[in-house]
Design a protein around this motif. Structure first.
Motif, PDB file in Angstrom:
ATOM      1  N   GLY A   1       0.304   1.170  19.591  1.00 34.92           N
ATOM      2  CA  GLY A   1       1.668   1.663  19.737  1.00 34.92           C
ATOM      3  C   GLY A   1       2.546   1.484  18.527  1.00 34.92           C
ATOM      4  O   GLY A   1       3.719   1.849  18.570  1.00 34.92           O
ATOM      5  N   LYS A   2       2.047   0.903  17.443  1.00 33.94           N
ATOM      6  CA  LYS A   2       2.925   0.680  16.301  1.00 33.94           C
ATOM      7  C   LYS A   2       2.191   0.878  14.981  1.00 33.94           C
ATOM      8  O   LYS A   2       0.980   0.750  14.872  1.00 33.94           O
ATOM      9  CB  LYS A   2       3.516  -0.725  16.346  1.00 33.94           C
ATOM     10  N   LEU A   3       2.972   1.230  13.990  1.00 30.75           N
ATOM     11  CA  LEU A   3       2.483   1.349  12.629  1.00 30.75           C
ATOM     12  C   LEU A   3       2.881   0.101  11.855  1.00 30.75           C
ATOM     13  O   LEU A   3       3.951  -0.460  12.077  1.00 30.75           O
ATOM     14  CB  LEU A   3       3.078   2.581  11.944  1.00 30.75           C
ATOM     15  N   GLU A   4       2.020  -0.326  10.967  1.00 26.29           N
ATOM     16  CA  GLU A   4       2.339  -1.441  10.084  1.00 26.29           C
ATOM     17  C   GLU A   4       2.346  -0.920   8.657  1.00 26.29           C
ATOM     18  O   GLU A   4       1.583  -0.018   8.300  1.00 26.29           O
ATOM     19  CB  GLU A   4       1.329  -2.568  10.249  1.00 26.29           C
ATOM     20  N   THR A   5       3.209  -1.475   7.835  1.00 22.13           N
ATOM     21  CA  THR A   5       3.295  -1.031   6.449  1.00 22.13           C
ATOM     22  C   THR A   5       3.172  -2.214   5.502  1.00 22.13           C
ATOM     23  O   THR A   5       3.493  -3.357   5.864  1.00 22.13           O
ATOM     24  CB  THR A   5       4.629  -0.305   6.165  1.00 22.13           C
ATOM     25  N   ALA A   6       2.681  -1.926   4.313  1.00 19.19           N
ATOM     26  CA  ALA A   6       2.558  -2.955   3.281  1.00 19.19           C
ATOM     27  C   ALA A   6       2.615  -2.262   1.924  1.00 19.19           C
ATOM     28  O   ALA A   6       2.459  -1.042   1.823  1.00 19.19           O
ATOM     29  CB  ALA A   6       1.256  -3.734   3.445  1.00 19.19           C
ATOM     30  N   ILE A   7       2.842  -3.058   0.888  1.00 20.20           N
ATOM     31  CA  ILE A   7       2.850  -2.548  -0.479  1.00 20.20           C
ATOM     32  C   ILE A   7       1.705  -3.222  -1.235  1.00 20.20           C
ATOM     33  O   ILE A   7       1.650  -4.452  -1.323  1.00 20.20           O
ATOM     34  CB  ILE A   7       4.180  -2.838  -1.197  1.00 20.20           C
ATOM     35  N   PHE A   8       0.797  -2.399  -1.774  1.00 18.83           N
ATOM     36  CA  PHE A   8      -0.299  -2.942  -2.558  1.00 18.83           C
ATOM     37  C   PHE A   8       0.179  -3.300  -3.962  1.00 18.83           C
ATOM     38  O   PHE A   8       1.113  -2.693  -4.506  1.00 18.83           O
ATOM     39  CB  PHE A   8      -1.441  -1.932  -2.669  1.00 18.83           C
TER      40      PHE A   8
END
Length: 248
Positions: free
Chosen positions: A160-167
């Motif tokens: 139910g959710k998206l996760e985000t990150a910065i490489f």
């Protein structure tokens, strides 16, 4: 008679030189690291062959076979259950080692020196992966990576959710290097694998060199799987990642 003797000596020295070249190649493989076109690292520690995915320095090296030398340089991969694959050195040209398989149904194995990988001029603009499970499935449902080094992803345990990150710059460059080595522009548009369980994959990639859409039924090709595994590994180990959660 004199001509025959001269010819015999030439042939003898030719054979000796050939053996010397082969032996030198055998010894030069020891304690070196090579990679194949699927981004697998092969570590030759004396006569033991170990394997892991490229750029996964913290990952355990899996011993998978032996480096042997009789009349030919031989790689013997032991996958258990009496499943052994043998490859013999075919050529050594331009920093590449080409091994021919004993099994005629296998492709040649081409290795290049890991420390000879040059900086790629391929630039990633966008990578999108959508996974549709058919039965039991453990892994990503969706991945999007853009040229600002941002990754948005959804895993099976958190549908139910998206996760985000910065490489980091380093990791993003490694992804671009993966794409260059894997040569996805040369992959087929569709792969069909017939297994009882798995997931369908739709892979869309845009670079400064090509645009490619790859569809795969029930499981991904090995190169695509290695890229997914690398991305997952970096999400777990990236030290400078700032992670947030975005709810739909």
């Amino acid at each position: 008679m004199r001509i025959i003797v001269v010819l015999f000596i030439c042939i003898l020295f030719s054979n000796c030189n050939g053996k010397s070249d082969e032996l030198k190649t055998f010894n030069s493989l020891k304690n070196t690291v090579w990679i194949d076109s699927l981004c697998n690292e092969f570590h030759f520690k004396d006569s033991t062959i170990s394997k892991r995915l490229l750029y996964q320095e913290n990952l355990f090296l899996d011993p998978i076979g032996k480096l042997k030398f009789n009349n030919e340089i031989e790689l013997e991969f032991d996958y258990g259950n009496d499943d052994i694959e043998k490859y013999y050195l075919e050529s050594k040209l331009n920093g590449k080692l080409v091994f021919r398989p004993l099994d005629e149904y296998n492709d040649n194995l081409t290795l290049i020196k890991a420390d000879s990988i040059k900086t790629s001029d391929l630039k990633l603009q966008k990578l999108h992966l959508k996974v549709t499970p058919n039965f039991y499935y453990s892994g990503f449902r969706e991945i999007t990576i853009t040229n600002d080094k941002k990754i948005t992803y959804r895993k099976e345990r958190n549908e139910g959710k998206l996760e985000t990150a910065i490489f980091s710059d380093s990791t993003f460059h490694q992804i671009e290097t993966y794409l260059e080595i894997l040569k996805f522009d040369e992959y087929k548009d569709k792969y069909e694998f017939y297994i009882s369980d798995g997931a369908d994959y739709e892979f869309n990639i845009i670079t400064n060199k090509y645009v490619k859409i790859i569809e795969s039924t029930m499981r991904p090709p090995e190169g695509l799987w290695n890229l997914i595994s690398f991305i997952d590994f970096k999400l777990q180990t990236e030290q400078n990642t700032t992670a947030n959660t975005v709810y739909n």
